[in-house]
Design an enzyme around this catalytic site. Structure first.
Site, mmCIF file in Angstrom:
data_model
loop_
_atom_site.group_PDB
_atom_site.id
_atom_site.type_symbol
_atom_site.label_atom_id
_atom_site.label_comp_id
_atom_site.label_asym_id
_atom_site.label_seq_id
_atom_site.Cartn_x
_atom_site.Cartn_y
_atom_site.Cartn_z
ATOM 1 N N HIS A 58 -16.757 -4.633 5.750
ATOM 2 C CA HIS A 58 -15.951 -4.700 4.526
ATOM 3 C C HIS A 58 -16.491 -5.678 3.493
ATOM 4 O O HIS A 58 -15.832 -5.977 2.504
ATOM 5 C CB HIS A 58 -14.482 -5.005 4.833
ATOM 6 C CG HIS A 58 -13.883 -4.011 5.790
ATOM 7 N ND1 HIS A 58 -13.602 -2.717 5.426
ATOM 8 C CD2 HIS A 58 -13.570 -4.098 7.096
ATOM 9 C CE1 HIS A 58 -13.123 -2.063 6.468
ATOM 10 N NE2 HIS A 58 -13.095 -2.876 7.498
ATOM 11 N N LYS A 83 0.811 -1.227 0.000
ATOM 12 C CA LYS A 83 0.000 0.000 0.000
ATOM 13 C C LYS A 83 0.841 1.272 0.000
ATOM 14 O O LYS A 83 0.461 2.271 -0.618
ATOM 15 C CB LYS A 83 -0.976 -0.003 1.177
ATOM 16 C CG LYS A 83 -1.912 -1.204 1.207
ATOM 17 C CD LYS A 83 -2.684 -1.398 -0.093
ATOM 18 C CE LYS A 83 -3.177 -2.826 -0.226
ATOM 19 N NZ LYS A 83 -3.657 -3.183 -1.554
ATOM 20 N N ARG A 107 -8.094 -7.281 -10.740
ATOM 21 C CA ARG A 107 -8.854 -8.479 -11.115
ATOM 22 C C ARG A 107 -10.215 -8.052 -11.651
ATOM 23 O O ARG A 107 -10.579 -6.891 -11.567
ATOM 24 C CB ARG A 107 -9.090 -9.322 -9.860
ATOM 25 C CG ARG A 107 -9.867 -8.529 -8.806
ATOM 26 C CD ARG A 107 -10.376 -9.359 -7.638
ATOM 27 N NE ARG A 107 -11.331 -8.589 -6.847
ATOM 28 C CZ ARG A 107 -11.022 -7.827 -5.811
ATOM 29 N NH1 ARG A 107 -9.769 -7.706 -5.424
ATOM 30 N NH2 ARG A 107 -11.958 -7.165 -5.160
ATOM 31 N N GLU A 128 -2.793 7.661 7.682
ATOM 32 C CA GLU A 128 -3.537 8.524 6.766
ATOM 33 C C GLU A 128 -4.470 9.409 7.577
ATOM 34 O O GLU A 128 -4.911 9.019 8.661
ATOM 35 C CB GLU A 128 -4.404 7.688 5.797
ATOM 36 C CG GLU A 128 -3.635 7.045 4.677
ATOM 37 C CD GLU A 128 -4.554 6.259 3.737
ATOM 38 O OE1 GLU A 128 -5.796 6.419 3.820
ATOM 39 O OE2 GLU A 128 -4.024 5.481 2.937
HETATM 40 C C1 MV4 Z 1 -10.016 4.747 4.866
HETATM 41 C C2 MV4 Z 1 -11.224 5.171 5.471
HETATM 42 C C3 MV4 Z 1 -11.281 6.471 5.930
HETATM 43 N N1 MV4 Z 1 -10.194 7.277 5.816
HETATM 44 N N2 MV4 Z 1 -8.984 5.580 4.767
HETATM 45 C C4 MV4 Z 1 -11.197 0.144 4.519
HETATM 46 C C5 MV4 Z 1 -10.526 -0.966 3.786
HETATM 47 C C6 MV4 Z 1 -9.438 -0.363 2.989
HETATM 48 N N3 MV4 Z 1 -9.575 -0.761 1.631
HETATM 49 C C7 MV4 Z 1 -9.536 1.102 3.159
HETATM 50 N N4 MV4 Z 1 -10.606 1.353 4.075
HETATM 51 C C8 MV4 Z 1 -10.872 2.609 4.522
HETATM 52 N N5 MV4 Z 1 -9.869 3.513 4.399
HETATM 53 C C9 MV4 Z 1 -9.069 6.819 5.240
HETATM 54 N N6 MV4 Z 1 -8.015 7.610 5.166
HETATM 55 C C10 MV4 Z 1 -12.278 4.270 5.562
HETATM 56 C C11 MV4 Z 1 -12.102 2.971 5.096
HETATM 57 C C12 MV4 Z 1 -13.235 2.101 5.215
HETATM 58 C C13 MV4 Z 1 -13.886 1.617 4.077
HETATM 59 C C14 MV4 Z 1 -13.484 1.932 2.792
HETATM 60 C C15 MV4 Z 1 -14.124 1.418 1.699
HETATM 61 C C16 MV4 Z 1 -15.233 0.600 1.870
HETATM 62 C C17 MV4 Z 1 -15.655 0.281 3.112
HETATM 63 C C18 MV4 Z 1 -15.003 0.777 4.237
HETATM 64 C C19 MV4 Z 1 -15.453 0.450 5.501
HETATM 65 C C20 MV4 Z 1 -14.809 0.930 6.599
HETATM 66 C C21 MV4 Z 1 -13.698 1.745 6.453
#
Ligand code: MV4
Length: 506
Positions: free
Chosen positions: A238, A120, A295, A204
């Protein structure tokens, strides 16, 4: 790079996506090879394939995750290409490389693009250099708590601790104030070590209540294009449950900006084939790159419906060295598509996975309805694999009509034998907030009432179905013949269910 035409494709996957890929192969005139575990011996995807090769016991580590066994199946069956689907080995650079090293074509991006996006922090550095907006934060793994405190002070609280090897939310911790930082770093790091064997973490800025919007890209040897966005905010722990295209929050100008960013991301890693850039879309309209999925995704059909593109056929064309068949120029979304993931998760049991024999399944149909499923009446649902039984996808002229078509389709759907999340979908699609489209990634966390409504509906339905089956058993023994399909009426008619229950208890 001499174009090597494909002839026979091994599908290193199972269930609905294996069937979806085999349909595309058939449409492209390609032969198919299924691989299957003992648990999938009688699965529809095995019967539909031109050939099928057993690869081991039910547990994925003993079958669908065994690279050497899959390559041997490809060799033995004369396959010249491998499609990984999603999940399992789809995003393992080592698998893409091993397929390549075996002289076979990997239907996906180069291994180098998979690994560039896998770490990442390296992905964040690459994206920043390519001009793709990333969330403010660190560009490399943190070395110690002091460094973390300095970064956090600079970007401002709240901050989010993330695993460098992460994805899917494992090893993530929100930190509201400086005094919580050290503990969060420690727990996130130990979680990351357990999950990924790598405890590296970074920071972040925490974006509050964003939407999750992703952009589909497609790249061949001469161009990289975007095919619009999908709105994926309806998720729980998620796991996405409902996806739409387009997003109610994205207008044409924003689509072009996010699309250009996604294309830049693809170009930066030398992408080929179909891929997805995930973004957080903040309530003020700012968007930030999260990660790239290298994918075909579960939710690809909503894009196919509104853009009239067959993404899996395009994957096959591109892997065979041909140009994509998508027309040049700006693509315009037509109408609205929604996907509901139908899972064997029980609303009356906290949406935990359920298992059992599907005694009866009847799929919805009709204009604008698409049913993508890997199971049928008689299928055994085990706990070895993902709980998704099917995807119900609808396409209509606008969002309101798409929701109406989805409700109608859900009311036609019959699944008897395993508990499913269908009652949850029905409650969600009737909700005023969902109808208004004011959703974000925390929507379902706030709306425990929707899960409670689904719980009630699931319990009622279970009673009614049990009653109907009992009633049918009686008619069956009276007439000595298979009864008219009764349980499918249960979901839509509580009056009928009450009658059936009375009959059954008489
Ligand atoms: C975040 C966020 C808020 N702020 N990054 C969750 C899994 C990973 N792919 C990244 N994720 C998140 N990153 C920042 N800076 C909130 C999430 C997040 C989320 C993102 C996409 C879809 C569902 C989610 C559920 C909880 C938190």
């Amino acid at each position: 790079m001499n174009p090597r035409p494909l002839r026979r494709v091994l599908i290193a996957n199972r269930g609905e996506i294996a069937l979806r890929i085999m349909r595309a192969c058939r449409d492209e005139g390609l032969e198919t090879v299924a691989v299957y575990s003992d648990a999938d011996r009688y699965a529809p995807f095995v019967r539909v394939a031109d050939r099928a090769v057993r690869i081991g016991p039910a547990a994925p580590v003993e079958s669908y995750l065994r690279i050497a066994v899959l390559l041997e199946a490809a060799r033995a069956s004369g396959a010249d290409a491998v499609h990984p689907g999603y999940g399992f080995l789809a995003e393992r650079a080592a698998f893409a490389q091993a397929v390549d090293d075996a002289g076979l074509i990997f239907i996906g991006p180069p291994a180098s693009a998979i690994s560039a996006m896998g770490d990442k922090t390296s992905a964040r550095r690459l994206m920043a250099a390519a001009g793709v907006p990333i969330v403010p934060g660190s560009l490399a793994a943190l070395n110690d708590p002091d460094e973390a405190a300095a970064v956090a002070r600079e970007i401002g609280y709240p901050v989010l601790v993330k695993a460098a090897a992460g994805g899917g939310g494992k090893g993530m911790r929100v930190v509201a104030a400086p005094r919580e930082l050290a503990a969060a770093l420690a727990t996130a790091s130990s979680e990351a070590t357990k999950a990924f064997g790598d405890g590296s973490v970074y920071l972040e800025k925490y974006i509050e209540r964003p939407r999750h919007v992703e952009i589909q890209i497609l790249a061949d040897h001469e161009r990289t294009i975007h095919i619009g966005e999908r709105e994926c905010s309806i998720q729980r722990r998620h796991q996405k449950l409902v996806e739409e295209a387009p997003s109610i929050a994205v207008d044409e100008a924003l689509r072009e900006r996010m699309g250009a960013a996604a294309v830049a991301a693809g170009v930066a890693v030398g992408y080929r084939g179909a891929g997805t850039c995930e973004f957080l879309l903040a309530s003020n309209g700012d968007f930030f790159f999260l990660e790239m999925n290298t994918r075909i995704q579960v939710e690809h059909p909503v894009t196919e419906e509104v853009y009239g593109v067959d993404l899996v056929r395009e994957q096959l064309r591109i892997a065979g060295g041909r140009a994509m068949s998508v027309p040049y120029g700006r693509l315009v979304p037509r109408g609205w598509a929604i996907e509901c993931r139908i899972t064997s998760e029980d609303p009356a049991n906290g949406l935990l996975p359920s298992a059992g024999l599907i005694r009866w399944m009847r799929a919805p149909a009709g204009p604008g309805v698409r049913w993508e499923s890997g199971v049928e009446t008689g299928s055994e649902v085990t706990l070895f694999y993902d709980s998704m039984l099917a995807k119900l996808v609808v396409h209509a002229p606008d969002r309101r009509q798409a929701i109406d078509v989805m409700q109608r389709a859900l009311s036609e759907l019959t699944i008897v034998g395993v508990a499913t999340n269908v009652p949850f979908h029905r409650a969600l699609l009737a909700d005023p907030e969902f109808l208004a489209g004011t959703i974000d990634i925390q929507f379902l966390d706030r709306r425990a009432d929707l899960l409670a409504a689904a719980d009630d509906a699931a319990t009622t339905m279970r009673l009614a179905v049990a009653a109907a089956l009992l009633a049918d058993d009686r008619r069956l023994s009276r007439r000595g013949t298979v009864p008219a399909a009764a349980p499918e009426r249960v979901a839509s008619s509580s009056a009928w269910a009450a009658t059936a229950r009375r009959d059954a208890l008489r």
